[in-house]
Design an enzyme around this catalytic site. Sequence first.
Site, PDB file in Angstrom:
ATOM      1  N   ILE A 224       8.883  -7.308  24.876  1.00 46.43           N
ATOM      2  CA  ILE A 224       9.171  -7.295  26.323  1.00 46.43           C
ATOM      3  C   ILE A 224       8.175  -8.193  27.074  1.00 46.43           C
ATOM      4  O   ILE A 224       8.410  -8.615  28.194  1.00 46.43           O
ATOM      5  CB  ILE A 224       9.153  -5.843  26.881  1.00 46.43           C
TER       6      ILE A 224
ATOM      7  N   HIS B 106      15.152 -15.707  30.093  1.00 41.47           N
ATOM      8  CA  HIS B 106      14.768 -14.755  31.134  1.00 41.47           C
ATOM      9  C   HIS B 106      13.889 -15.501  32.123  1.00 41.47           C
ATOM     10  O   HIS B 106      12.718 -15.712  31.896  1.00 41.47           O
ATOM     11  CB  HIS B 106      13.998 -13.593  30.500  1.00 41.47           C
TER      12      HIS B 106
ATOM     13  N   ASP C 243      -3.021   0.734  22.555  1.00 39.71           N
ATOM     14  CA  ASP C 243      -3.509  -0.206  23.571  1.00 39.71           C
ATOM     15  C   ASP C 243      -4.956  -0.562  23.231  1.00 39.71           C
ATOM     16  O   ASP C 243      -5.628   0.184  22.521  1.00 39.71           O
ATOM     17  CB  ASP C 243      -3.450   0.434  24.968  1.00 39.71           C
TER      18      ASP C 243
ATOM     19  N   ALA D  79       0.188   0.174  26.446  1.00 40.28           N
ATOM     20  CA  ALA D  79       0.417   1.489  27.062  1.00 40.28           C
ATOM     21  C   ALA D  79       0.230   1.394  28.572  1.00 40.28           C
ATOM     22  O   ALA D  79      -0.328   2.269  29.207  1.00 40.28           O
ATOM     23  CB  ALA D  79      -0.538   2.518  26.450  1.00 40.28           C
TER      24      ALA D  79
END
Length: 320
Positions: A119, A176, A34, A11
């Site tokens: 992510i 990435h 979190d 979070a």
Amino acid sequence: MARKKIALIGAGMIGGTLAHLAAMKELGDIVLFDIAEGTPQGKALDIAQSGPVEGFDADLKGANSYEDIAGADVCIVTAGVPRKPGMSRDDLLGINLKVMKAVGEGIKAHAPNAFVICITNPLDAMVWALREYSGLPHNMVVGMAGVLDSARFRHFLADEFKVSVEDVTAFVLGGHGDTMVPVVEYSTVAGIPLPDLIKMGWSTSERIEKIVQRTRSGGGEIVGLLKTGSAFYAPATSGIAMAESYLKDKKRLLPCAAHLTGQYGVDDLYVGVPVVIGAGGVERVVEIDLKDEAKANFQTSVDAVKELLVACKGIDSSLN
Ligand code: A3D
């Protein structure tokens, strides 16, 4: 019909923005999870209080227990730490690998049917590890990087051509990182490929090459400006586009870090490729024909991802 449930694991800056966007788009009820006590609860309450003004209906809850993500339809994982000055990539890898273990086990126990979007960096290694620890089917675990990298490329191209971003399509494939592969020949303005636009005098190869380089270091440029953290608005927007395609069975064709089983000559690795995301998760890996230069860059990118996995397996032998 009951609302969908979206669990945001982490979070922080991206997690909070994900929650706000998901609520504004009424994608479902939201749980912000979190390990930091108070942060997810505070953000959930703050965003919920924007609901009456904005006019969205979504329940928002902050949590410190994995039990609260039970039955989630989508989990978006941003838990971990970003790189700080003086930290090596291996330091980050070691810390975030431990986080992926905890998160993967939490998802396995409480939300085994979710579509999981990772992510956390270093992305291509973390999404692979998260899949290993969660044991979920490969088509239900995917990494967000390509949508963001492509959005950066599209933004720079629209700026160069002085046209709407809506009419610019672009693909950034591969890992990435510095080795990502912006594919010039598949990038277009309203269907007109970049090489044709160069011939038409809209730009030059040199200027496009500069844009390619700026795209590759797009994350670093923002870190340099912010000084205290990394990008979060565009990364969150990109994660939400992927979640929405799954939840609404839109079947969008998006560049994502997906598990490859022989496509592009790559086996058992997560690498950025075009995929179709629908109700079945990653429903299709799309194999496009890469020209020699893009192919060579893609291979360099794959090799970099392989190195990261060797490092992960060195840290946690259970991953071998
Ligand atoms: P930040 O604002 O630090 O948020 C991370 C959150 O994770 C914090 O609130 C932590 O308390 C929490 N956390 C740490 N350990 C755990 C744990 N074990 N379980 C649950 N929560 C935990 O970072 P951010 O939101 O800016 O970025 C999050 C991640 O995304 C980082 O790893 C970034 O490097 C990465 N990132 C990736 C991209 C890609 O395109 C792939 C772009 C931008 C950022």
